[in-house]
Design an enzyme around this catalytic site. Sequence first.
Site, PDB file in Angstrom:
ATOM      1  N   GLU A  45       0.885  -1.167   0.000  1.00  0.00           N
ATOM      2  CA  GLU A  45       0.000   0.000   0.000  1.00  0.00           C
ATOM      3  C   GLU A  45       0.920   1.213   0.000  1.00  0.00           C
ATOM      4  O   GLU A  45       1.489   1.585   1.021  1.00  0.00           O
ATOM      5  CB  GLU A  45      -0.895  -0.035   1.234  1.00  0.00           C
ATOM      6  CG  GLU A  45      -2.123   0.835   1.115  1.00  0.00           C
ATOM      7  CD  GLU A  45      -3.073   0.626   2.276  1.00  0.00           C
ATOM      8  OE1 GLU A  45      -3.947  -0.255   2.183  1.00  0.00           O
ATOM      9  OE2 GLU A  45      -2.919   1.336   3.283  1.00  0.00           O
ATOM     10  N   ASP A  56      -3.546   9.854  10.712  1.00  0.00           N
ATOM     11  CA  ASP A  56      -2.284   9.163  10.948  1.00  0.00           C
ATOM     12  C   ASP A  56      -1.669   9.560  12.272  1.00  0.00           C
ATOM     13  O   ASP A  56      -1.734  10.726  12.694  1.00  0.00           O
ATOM     14  CB  ASP A  56      -1.292   9.458   9.814  1.00  0.00           C
ATOM     15  CG  ASP A  56      -1.626   8.716   8.541  1.00  0.00           C
ATOM     16  OD1 ASP A  56      -2.024   7.541   8.644  1.00  0.00           O
ATOM     17  OD2 ASP A  56      -1.510   9.289   7.454  1.00  0.00           O
TER      18      ASP A  56
END
Length: 268
Positions: A45, A56
């Site tokens: 990914e 994140d």
Amino acid sequence: MAEFFDQKADGEPGLALFLNAGDPPLDVLADLVLMLDEAGVDCLELAVPFPGSVTDGPVIRRSHDRALALGVGLDEVLTFIADVRPRLRRLRIALLADWSYSIKSRPLAGAVGDIAEAGADGLLLHALPPRVRPAFYQATSDAGLPIVTTCYHKVSTEQVMAEAAANASAYLYLVAQYGRSGTAPADGYADLAGTIAKLRVDTAVPIAVGFGVKTRADVTTVHALGADAVIVGSAGVARVEEALAYNRDVVTEFADFVRSVHPAHTLA
């Protein structure tokens, strides 16, 4: 595209690893990607770095920053994929791009076409506004580009889960924990089984679980609950960060990490 993760005769889960393009630098990343292919990893990914990601955690945010400091953007990432893709035997590349930072300023059909032409095997478009989704689904269908859809365990509505299941054509990414990457559910993964089973009714593509998956034990646990594949992100990015900080060989360090989490490898 149910073949996105190779079917394992021995029942092992598929393995996807997350990295930012440009962290490590692209010339080193090319060698690392070839190593992943040799090591039997199913999917990379690969993110186009973008700033200020609210989903994140600090490890991946620092990775974004290091890659952005090297000037890596969508064009550079597509050139990288076009160069490395013909040399891969089994590893698939799912491109992750942020809608606002990397795609919004471009004609959608043109951007999707460029991504497909570069050789990406799938596309996950981060923070795609609901109003744009129909055009996105049409553009990727026209380009023959499989897509990764996402939904959140315990948080996504029935409607969101149904849309994710209906439109996934590479794999469906089930986020195990609502929050920032690198965090695992406080109560463990056990209650994922019901969500996976519910999604399974409406999709034939692989269901991959990520967020907080860091060890081989985590991989085994999530797979036992019904996931076809697992996605490991922050733990691997942290190994890249450590190798860069101490001037160690990134490819060697990351190969050690792969052996530690890959269910097909024997631990020393």
